[in-house]
Design a protein around this motif. Structure first.
Motif, PDB file in Angstrom:
ATOM      1  N   TYR A   4      34.634  42.358  45.692  1.00 35.33           N
ATOM      2  CA  TYR A   4      34.530  41.059  45.031  1.00 35.33           C
ATOM      3  C   TYR A   4      34.782  41.198  43.529  1.00 35.33           C
ATOM      4  O   TYR A   4      34.432  42.200  42.916  1.00 35.33           O
ATOM      5  N   LEU A   5      35.339  40.153  42.967  1.00 34.54           N
ATOM      6  CA  LEU A   5      35.501  40.030  41.529  1.00 34.54           C
ATOM      7  C   LEU A   5      34.441  39.052  41.050  1.00 34.54           C
ATOM      8  O   LEU A   5      34.261  37.990  41.653  1.00 34.54           O
ATOM      9  N   MET A   6      33.715  39.407  39.994  1.00 35.36           N
ATOM     10  CA  MET A   6      32.660  38.531  39.497  1.00 35.36           C
ATOM     11  C   MET A   6      32.881  38.211  38.019  1.00 35.36           C
ATOM     12  O   MET A   6      33.253  39.082  37.232  1.00 35.36           O
ATOM     13  N   ARG A   7      32.645  36.957  37.674  1.00 32.05           N
ATOM     14  CA  ARG A   7      32.740  36.539  36.277  1.00 32.05           C
ATOM     15  C   ARG A   7      31.524  37.075  35.538  1.00 32.05           C
ATOM     16  O   ARG A   7      30.416  36.564  35.653  1.00 32.05           O
ATOM     17  N   THR A   8      31.759  38.137  34.808  1.00 31.35           N
ATOM     18  CA  THR A   8      30.731  38.748  33.985  1.00 31.35           C
ATOM     19  C   THR A   8      31.407  39.639  32.954  1.00 31.35           C
ATOM     20  O   THR A   8      32.563  40.030  33.129  1.00 31.35           O
ATOM     21  N   GLY A   9      30.688  39.934  31.899  1.00 32.78           N
ATOM     22  CA  GLY A   9      31.270  40.711  30.823  1.00 32.78           C
ATOM     23  C   GLY A   9      31.256  42.201  31.031  1.00 32.78           C
ATOM     24  O   GLY A   9      32.051  42.930  30.446  1.00 32.78           O
ATOM     25  N   ILE A  22      28.714  44.688  19.856  1.00 34.75           N
ATOM     26  CA  ILE A  22      29.100  43.981  18.637  1.00 34.75           C
ATOM     27  C   ILE A  22      30.614  43.753  18.600  1.00 34.75           C
ATOM     28  O   ILE A  22      31.083  42.675  18.252  1.00 34.75           O
ATOM     29  N   ALA A  23      31.364  44.773  19.023  1.00 35.98           N
ATOM     30  CA  ALA A  23      32.827  44.694  18.968  1.00 35.98           C
ATOM     31  C   ALA A  23      33.381  43.681  19.962  1.00 35.98           C
ATOM     32  O   ALA A  23      34.360  42.997  19.699  1.00 35.98           O
ATOM     33  N   LYS A  24      32.752  43.557  21.144  1.00 39.36           N
ATOM     34  CA  LYS A  24      33.219  42.617  22.170  1.00 39.36           C
ATOM     35  C   LYS A  24      32.010  41.961  22.802  1.00 39.36           C
ATOM     36  O   LYS A  24      31.038  42.624  23.133  1.00 39.36           O
ATOM     37  N   ASP A  25      32.053  40.676  22.993  1.00 37.36           N
ATOM     38  CA  ASP A  25      30.916  39.916  23.510  1.00 37.36           C
ATOM     39  C   ASP A  25      30.760  40.121  25.017  1.00 37.36           C
ATOM     40  O   ASP A  25      31.145  39.275  25.810  1.00 37.36           O
ATOM     41  N   PHE A  26      30.168  41.242  25.418  1.00 38.16           N
ATOM     42  CA  PHE A  26      29.968  41.532  26.842  1.00 38.16           C
ATOM     43  C   PHE A  26      28.890  40.658  27.469  1.00 38.16           C
ATOM     44  O   PHE A  26      28.819  40.564  28.680  1.00 38.16           O
ATOM     45  N   VAL A  27      28.043  40.046  26.658  1.00 38.87           N
ATOM     46  CA  VAL A  27      26.942  39.259  27.198  1.00 38.87           C
ATOM     47  C   VAL A  27      27.286  37.776  27.344  1.00 38.87           C
ATOM     48  O   VAL A  27      26.464  36.992  27.796  1.00 38.87           O
ATOM     49  N   GLY A  32      21.047  36.144  28.523  1.00 39.65           N
ATOM     50  CA  GLY A  32      20.701  35.505  29.794  1.00 39.65           C
ATOM     51  C   GLY A  32      21.867  35.504  30.772  1.00 39.65           C
ATOM     52  O   GLY A  32      21.674  35.669  31.978  1.00 39.65           O
ATOM     53  N   ASN A  33      23.090  35.325  30.261  1.00 40.53           N
ATOM     54  CA  ASN A  33      24.277  35.377  31.131  1.00 40.53           C
ATOM     55  C   ASN A  33      24.381  36.725  31.814  1.00 40.53           C
ATOM     56  O   ASN A  33      24.669  36.818  33.008  1.00 40.53           O
ATOM     57  N   LEU A  34      24.146  37.776  31.065  1.00 40.40           N
ATOM     58  CA  LEU A  34      24.236  39.126  31.601  1.00 40.40           C
ATOM     59  C   LEU A  34      23.118  39.393  32.609  1.00 40.40           C
ATOM     60  O   LEU A  34      23.355  39.941  33.687  1.00 40.40           O
ATOM     61  N   ILE A  35      21.925  38.968  32.275  1.00 39.73           N
ATOM     62  CA  ILE A  35      20.786  39.172  33.172  1.00 39.73           C
ATOM     63  C   ILE A  35      21.011  38.430  34.486  1.00 39.73           C
ATOM     64  O   ILE A  35      20.764  38.962  35.566  1.00 39.73           O
ATOM     65  N   TYR A  36      21.484  37.207  34.411  1.00 38.85           N
ATOM     66  CA  TYR A  36      21.734  36.413  35.616  1.00 38.85           C
ATOM     67  C   TYR A  36      22.797  37.071  36.495  1.00 38.85           C
ATOM     68  O   TYR A  36      22.619  37.232  37.703  1.00 38.85           O
ATOM     69  N   ALA A  37      23.903  37.491  35.888  1.00 36.86           N
ATOM     70  CA  ALA A  37      24.976  38.151  36.639  1.00 36.86           C
ATOM     71  C   ALA A  37      24.480  39.445  37.269  1.00 36.86           C
ATOM     72  O   ALA A  37      24.812  39.760  38.412  1.00 36.86           O
ATOM     73  N   ASP A  54      35.120  40.727  35.784  1.00 37.42           N
ATOM     74  CA  ASP A  54      36.403  40.209  35.279  1.00 37.42           C
ATOM     75  C   ASP A  54      36.452  40.207  33.754  1.00 37.42           C
ATOM     76  O   ASP A  54      37.457  39.820  33.164  1.00 37.42           O
ATOM     77  N   ASN A  55      35.358  40.639  33.122  1.00 38.08           N
ATOM     78  CA  ASN A  55      35.268  40.698  31.658  1.00 38.08           C
ATOM     79  C   ASN A  55      35.552  39.347  30.998  1.00 38.08           C
ATOM     80  O   ASN A  55      36.112  39.287  29.909  1.00 38.08           O
ATOM     81  N   TYR A  56      35.171  38.289  31.683  1.00 38.80           N
ATOM     82  CA  TYR A  56      35.360  36.916  31.212  1.00 38.80           C
ATOM     83  C   TYR A  56      36.822  36.573  30.955  1.00 38.80           C
ATOM     84  O   TYR A  56      37.132  35.689  30.170  1.00 38.80           O
ATOM     85  N   ARG A  57      37.732  37.273  31.644  1.00 40.13           N
ATOM     86  CA  ARG A  57      39.165  36.998  31.474  1.00 40.13           C
ATOM     87  C   ARG A  57      39.632  36.018  32.538  1.00 40.13           C
ATOM     88  O   ARG A  57      39.319  36.162  33.712  1.00 40.13           O
ATOM     89  N   ILE A  58      40.408  35.070  32.116  1.00 42.66           N
ATOM     90  CA  ILE A  58      41.086  34.159  33.033  1.00 42.66           C
ATOM     91  C   ILE A  58      42.566  34.313  32.735  1.00 42.66           C
ATOM     92  O   ILE A  58      43.050  33.868  31.701  1.00 42.66           O
ATOM     93  N   ASN A  59      43.263  34.974  33.649  1.00 40.08           N
ATOM     94  CA  ASN A  59      44.682  35.241  33.443  1.00 40.08           C
ATOM     95  C   ASN A  59      45.430  34.826  34.702  1.00 40.08           C
ATOM     96  O   ASN A  59      45.328  35.483  35.736  1.00 40.08           O
ATOM     97  N   LEU A  60      46.164  33.733  34.608  1.00 46.77           N
ATOM     98  CA  LEU A  60      46.867  33.211  35.784  1.00 46.77           C
ATOM     99  C   LEU A  60      47.908  34.198  36.311  1.00 46.77           C
ATOM    100  O   LEU A  60      48.261  34.146  37.491  1.00 46.77           O
TER     101      LEU A  60
END
Length: 168
Positions: A4-9, A22-27, A32-37, A54-60
């Motif tokens: 499965y692919l999951m929307r998370t950082g 700090i360099a990339k917003d993984f959360v 809370g987004n990270l904890i929930y995922a 998916d590292n919050y990427r949406i790439n068609l």
């Protein structure tokens, strides 16, 4: 093996330093987004299941690859029904429509003022939310919501509790 692919950082077992965060917003703008995922991940992972972020990427351009490599797409959303998230909802809707795999929406919520009258709740972007939920329901049987205010809002948009959504 299911994959499965999951929307998370970031994947729960992936180590990140504070500098990485700090360099990339993984959360996803709040922890809370990270904890929930990660909670979803913990409930679904088994020896015969792989879940990738998916590292919050949406790439068609990746849709064909996603369809070929994954058995489903898991969306763990927080207060996604808000004005500043409309561009992402539009992008996700477009991607979901192109997917041929199931899409599982687990826990979407609305951002609204405290004490709002949920029966009257509406936004200028209602059509975007309706298109997003409709696209998910074309790939799934039901969506999970984060509370009764969000449930009432989806009812206001014409969706049916128990059939289209449930509060989880």
């Amino acid at each position: 093996m299911k994959k499965y692919l999951m929307r998370t950082g970031v994947e729960p077992l992936e180590y990140k330093t504070p500098q990485d965060l700090i360099a990339k917003d993984f959360v996803g703008t709040n922890s809370g987004n990270l904890i929930y995922a990660h909670g979803i991940y913990r409930n679904l992972i088994r020896p015969d299941v792989e879940i990738h972020a998916d590292n919050y990427r949406i790439n068609l351009k990746e849709v064909e690859k996603i369809n070929a490599e994954y058995d489903g797409y898991i969306l763990a959303l927080a207060d996604a029904i808000r004005e500043d998230f409309v561009p992402q909802l539009k992008q996700m809707t477009e991607m979901i429509r192109l997917l041929k795999i199931p899409v599982y929406l687990i826990g979407m919520g609305v951002r609204a003022a405290y004490g709002v009258d949920a029966k009257k709740l509406s936004f200028p972007f209602d059509n975007v939310v309706k298109e997003f939920v409709t696209a998910v329901l074309e790939k799934s049987t039901i969506v999970g919501l984060r509370g009764h205010i969000t449930a009432q809002y989806l009812s206001n948009l014409g969706f049916t509790e128990g059939e289209d959504y449930m509060v989880i």
